[in-house]
Design an enzyme around this catalytic site. Sequence first.
Site, PDB file in Angstrom:
ATOM      1  N   VAL A  79       0.856  -1.192   0.000  1.00 48.27           N
ATOM      2  CA  VAL A  79       0.000   0.000   0.000  1.00 48.27           C
ATOM      3  C   VAL A  79       0.887   1.235   0.000  1.00 48.27           C
ATOM      4  O   VAL A  79       1.834   1.333   0.773  1.00 48.27           O
ATOM      5  CB  VAL A  79      -0.920   0.012   1.249  1.00 48.27           C
ATOM      6  CG1 VAL A  79      -1.670   1.336   1.348  1.00 48.27           C
ATOM      7  CG2 VAL A  79      -1.913  -1.142   1.200  1.00 48.27           C
ATOM      8  N   ALA A 124       4.623   4.109   2.720  1.00 49.92           N
ATOM      9  CA  ALA A 124       4.085   2.859   2.164  1.00 49.92           C
ATOM     10  C   ALA A 124       4.259   1.753   3.191  1.00 49.92           C
ATOM     11  O   ALA A 124       4.926   1.945   4.209  1.00 49.92           O
ATOM     12  CB  ALA A 124       4.827   2.494   0.879  1.00 49.92           C
ATOM     13  N   LYS A 125       3.672   0.629   2.943  1.00 45.82           N
ATOM     14  CA  LYS A 125       3.896  -0.558   3.777  1.00 45.82           C
ATOM     15  C   LYS A 125       3.504  -1.775   2.966  1.00 45.82           C
ATOM     16  O   LYS A 125       2.672  -1.683   2.052  1.00 45.82           O
ATOM     17  CB  LYS A 125       3.030  -0.493   5.050  1.00 45.82           C
ATOM     18  CG  LYS A 125       3.569  -1.360   6.171  1.00 45.82           C
ATOM     19  CD  LYS A 125       4.717  -0.682   6.884  1.00 45.82           C
ATOM     20  CE  LYS A 125       5.287  -1.524   7.998  1.00 45.82           C
ATOM     21  NZ  LYS A 125       6.271  -0.738   8.782  1.00 45.82           N
ATOM     22  N   GLY A 126       4.084  -2.912   3.332  1.00 48.78           N
ATOM     23  CA  GLY A 126       3.720  -4.157   2.667  1.00 48.78           C
ATOM     24  C   GLY A 126       3.714  -5.295   3.663  1.00 48.78           C
ATOM     25  O   GLY A 126       4.200  -5.146   4.791  1.00 48.78           O
ATOM     26  N   ASP A 165      10.647  -5.151   8.316  1.00 46.11           N
ATOM     27  CA  ASP A 165       9.748  -4.857   9.441  1.00 46.11           C
ATOM     28  C   ASP A 165       9.650  -6.157  10.237  1.00 46.11           C
ATOM     29  O   ASP A 165      10.582  -6.968  10.202  1.00 46.11           O
ATOM     30  CB  ASP A 165       8.385  -4.356   8.921  1.00 46.11           C
ATOM     31  CG  ASP A 165       7.504  -3.817  10.037  1.00 46.11           C
ATOM     32  OD1 ASP A 165       7.847  -2.767  10.604  1.00 46.11           O
ATOM     33  OD2 ASP A 165       6.475  -4.432  10.359  1.00 46.11           O
TER      34      ASP A 165
END
Length: 439
Positions: A79, A124-126, A165
């Site tokens: 995202v 963003a992040k995934g 992460d």
Amino acid sequence: MEKQSIEILVESRPRFIAAEPPKEDLWDTVLTQLDDVAQRLNLDPGIHAILRQPERELTVAVPVVMDDGRIEVFTGYRVQHSSARGPCKGGIRYHPDVNLNEVKALAALMTWKCAVMGIPYGGAKGGVRFDPMQMSEDEVCRLTRRYTAMIMPIIGSKRDIPAPDVNTNAQTMAWMADTISMIQGRTNLETVTGKPIPLGGSLGRKEATGRGVAIVTAELLERKHQKLSETTVAVQGYGNVGSAAATILDQMGCKIVAVSDISGGLYNPRGLDIASINQHVAAHPRRLLEGYEAPGVEKISNYELLESEVDVLIPAALEHQIRADNAPYIRAKVIVEAANGPTTRAADEILNDRGVIVVPDILANAGGVVVSYFEWVQDLQCFFWDEAEVNHNLKRIMVQEFKEVWDFSQEQQVPLRLGAYMLAVDRVANAWRTRGVFP
Ligand code: NAD
């Protein structure tokens, strides 16, 4: 004595601590915070509406050939919340609880974090929804490569730069960088950060988030006129961030009295021997505290750790660990949020009312993205800094931005979280105003 008082407190309090407490939706929390800040900033309603939605959400199916020959299909996400201030930036999480709303929320937090630190990135992040503890390293490697290939259309060194992460690390980033390089037919080390040093990683990146946590803790204590040598600390989560924060604060002179991970917690009111704990964790096959024993060290649960008698509590595990049910019982005077979103909104209000100072995640754990930014700069220039330069620049930025948030919050008479969010949202909104809405 202190341990005894913990037991008394825990026993005398209403015990609705469940292993799996009811969770607030992190995306709801993020939106409520944004709405609150928008009102205080008198934000243009159009820009407010833009910031309430991620720019792009990608859901991917990730088929993996398991070691026994079966095919399993996992769900992954990437995202991008905002690219207004620069390319998107954010970690990749492997966890069975990963879901779209969580990834959206973590992406938005990255937007605010990069803005509050003044680094030229959006957020963003995934993540992929699975339990890495239940899979072999080969299976995780294949999953990582397939997931990378699936999100490749939207990532890139000038578009969106992933990083580690929860449950991902330098090895994961090496697999990602290799997959991108193989598909592009050229070595591409600049699209992911948090890589191993020989593959374009930055010195100091591994410890950077924990180092940043330690730096802001020291800055806060200085403003409270409290000496580091007279400060006791509890750290929940002894992974990449928590272990580095504990180690650096220990080296700065603090007394680390409690640490924990998924296998449970360790407590010694006279202070834990962090160096020997680190040796134990390094030798443990799953890098856990499990099995550690030393004179004076007692086993405690994660809930006891959160409520232990300390000056500083550092949640460094997952989100929503501090909630309305345990916030009234937290005895730390300062909470430094090393994890992303460890405090629910309801808990935040309780802590504010009780006068507990909370250094918010977007400021406290920003050291990782700051050194990821340094790594990206070094990769793009193909010119690498020594560790002293990395640590010096990290400290410079952390101290400067902590001061900015502290001074602004004092001036506005708001808690640090609100002050940090107000600064961050204002910076992102300014970028939108200056760029204008395309076309
Ligand atoms: P990690 O996987 O290395 O460590 C997580 C730790 O938390 C492990 O020790 C695990 O055993 C422990 N844990 C999990 N559930 C727990 C529970 N219920 N109680 C106690 N311990 C528990 O992950 P990490 O990279 O250290 O990330 C930790 C937090 O910091 C996450 O919220 C992450 O989003 C945030 N963060 C990480 C970075 C980074 O650079 N790695 C940067 C910013 C923020």
